[in-house]
Design an enzyme around this catalytic site. Structure first.
Site, short mmCIF file in Angstrom:
data_model
loop_
_atom_site.label_atom_id
_atom_site.label_comp_id
_atom_site.label_asym_id
_atom_site.label_seq_id
_atom_site.Cartn_x
_atom_site.Cartn_y
_atom_site.Cartn_z
N HIS A 82 0.19 -12.32 1.46
CA HIS A 82 -0.57 -11.37 0.66
C HIS A 82 -0.63 -11.80 -0.80
O HIS A 82 0.39 -11.81 -1.50
CB HIS A 82 0.09 -9.99 0.78
CG HIS A 82 -0.80 -8.86 0.38
ND1 HIS A 82 -0.35 -7.57 0.27
CD2 HIS A 82 -2.12 -8.82 0.06
CE1 HIS A 82 -1.36 -6.78 -0.06
NE2 HIS A 82 -2.44 -7.52 -0.22
N TYR A 135 0.83 -1.20 0.00
CA TYR A 135 0.00 0.00 0.00
C TYR A 135 0.87 1.26 0.00
O TYR A 135 1.41 1.67 1.02
CB TYR A 135 -0.93 0.02 1.21
CG TYR A 135 -1.83 -1.20 1.33
CD1 TYR A 135 -2.19 -1.95 0.20
CD2 TYR A 135 -2.32 -1.60 2.56
CE1 TYR A 135 -3.02 -3.06 0.32
CE2 TYR A 135 -3.15 -2.70 2.68
CZ TYR A 135 -3.49 -3.42 1.57
OH TYR A 135 -4.31 -4.52 1.68
#
Length: 332
Positions: A140, A56
């Site tokens: 992830h 992010y």
């Protein structure tokens, strides 16, 4: 705000969690002050669970979240971050908007689900967060790296959990089949499932959620608005980060018509719906500003009558066996 434990661990999460992708400049820039104020607003609302990732904003989300939490007592909140992408310095110019983030392209992401990659990723995350530990570590998006994630990354996380370095481990994805495999073949505590168990679609109900329930594991639900479609369904609204196909838009419009007929916004119903499943420990939503945080919390607390779910079933928008949250009655 109510809390639940993750699986068989002692890690607790609030029923509403703050997703920090937005303060990593997802799609557009956010000022440092606004990012800090958004986290403060989440805290003031009782949220004590915060999710981030190196992906992010090329680490910006982790840095901002860590700074916003720095003066809070460490044992009063839960932080999750993710492994699988290492950030490697890049000698390039330009921005990272091709990957969805309005930040300078100072680093490039390198997929790495090796044991060493897990350790390096967590060490770098702790440095960016300014913390001595994270509570939850998630693999992830190992979609095309399933075997390495199962054979190398997962055992590394299992060792870190056994050593007390992290409290809970799991996988975060926007599909349900591979996380269900992790539930069957490993001893993970939690799955973060994004976009696949929402008011619009319930793919996760076929396999993943029953598997989690049977094994006493937990599921965190992200993407409850399906990339924005369930916030304001209209032509051009996004679904899975692209314009919604006509049949999907039509379904969302039918959902909104029914929720509003019962005096409930589509956002409120979307936030409440996943909490009807016993495996769901928390609903995770992102926000860039204090106003967005406050609106989300307000909508999540809006009463939803049982008759709304009954009509959705009658209209074929929810399968008859889909669990729904019961209406919360005021004590007499």
């Amino acid at each position: 705000m109510r809390t639940r434990t993750l699986g068989r661990t002692e890690v607790r999460v609030t029923e509403l969690a703050y997703g920090a992708a937005g303060i990593g400049n997802l799609f557009r820039p956010v000022a440092d002050e606004e990012a800090a104020a958004a986290v403060d607003a989440a805290w003031d609302a009782g949220i004590r669970t915060f999710d981030t990732a190196p992906h992010y904003g090329l680490g910006l989300s982790e840095r901002r979240l860590g700074a916003a939490l720095r003066d809070r007592p460490r044992d009063t909140y839960t932080v999750s971050t993710k492994v699988g992408r290492l950030l490697v310095p890049a000698d390039t110019q330009g921005d990272d908007l091709a990957n969805g983030f309005a930040v300078p392209a100072t680093h490039r992401r390198v997929w790495d689900f090796s044991a060493d990659g897990v350790l390096r990723s967590l060490e770098a995350s702790l440095d960016r967060l300014g913390l001595d530990r994270v509570d939850v570590a998630l693999l992830h998006d190992p979609d095309v790296h399933a075997e390495q994630a199962l054979d190398e990354a997962y055992p590394a996380l299992e060792r870190l959990r056994a050593e007390g370095v992290v409290g809970a481990i799991g996988v975060g994805m926007n599909q349900s089949a591979l996380p269900a495999r992790f539930l069957r073949e490993t001893d993970i505590d939690v799955v973060l499932l994004a976009g696949r168990y929402t008011l619009l679609e319930q793919e996760g109900l076929a396999e993943l959620l029953p598997e989690a329930t049977a094994r006493g594991r937990s599921v965190l639900i992200g993407g409850v608005f399906n990339s924005g479609l369930l916030i304001d369904p209209k032509p051009g609204a996004t679904y899975d980060y692209a314009p919604a196909p006509e049949p999907v838009l039509e379904r969302a419009l039918r959902l909104r018509a029914i929720t509003e007929r019962h005096g409930v916004s589509l956002r409120a119903a979307a936030l409440r719906f996943p909490r009807g499943h016993p495996a769901v420990a928390s609903v995770l939503t992102g926000a860039r500003s204090p106003d967005e945080v406050r609106d989300t919390v307000e909508q999540s607390r809006h009463p939803v009558p049982d008759a709304l779910w009954d009509e959705l079933r009658a209209e074929g928008l929810l399968a008859p066996e889909t669990p729904v949250p019961l209406e919360e009655k005021e004590p007499s």
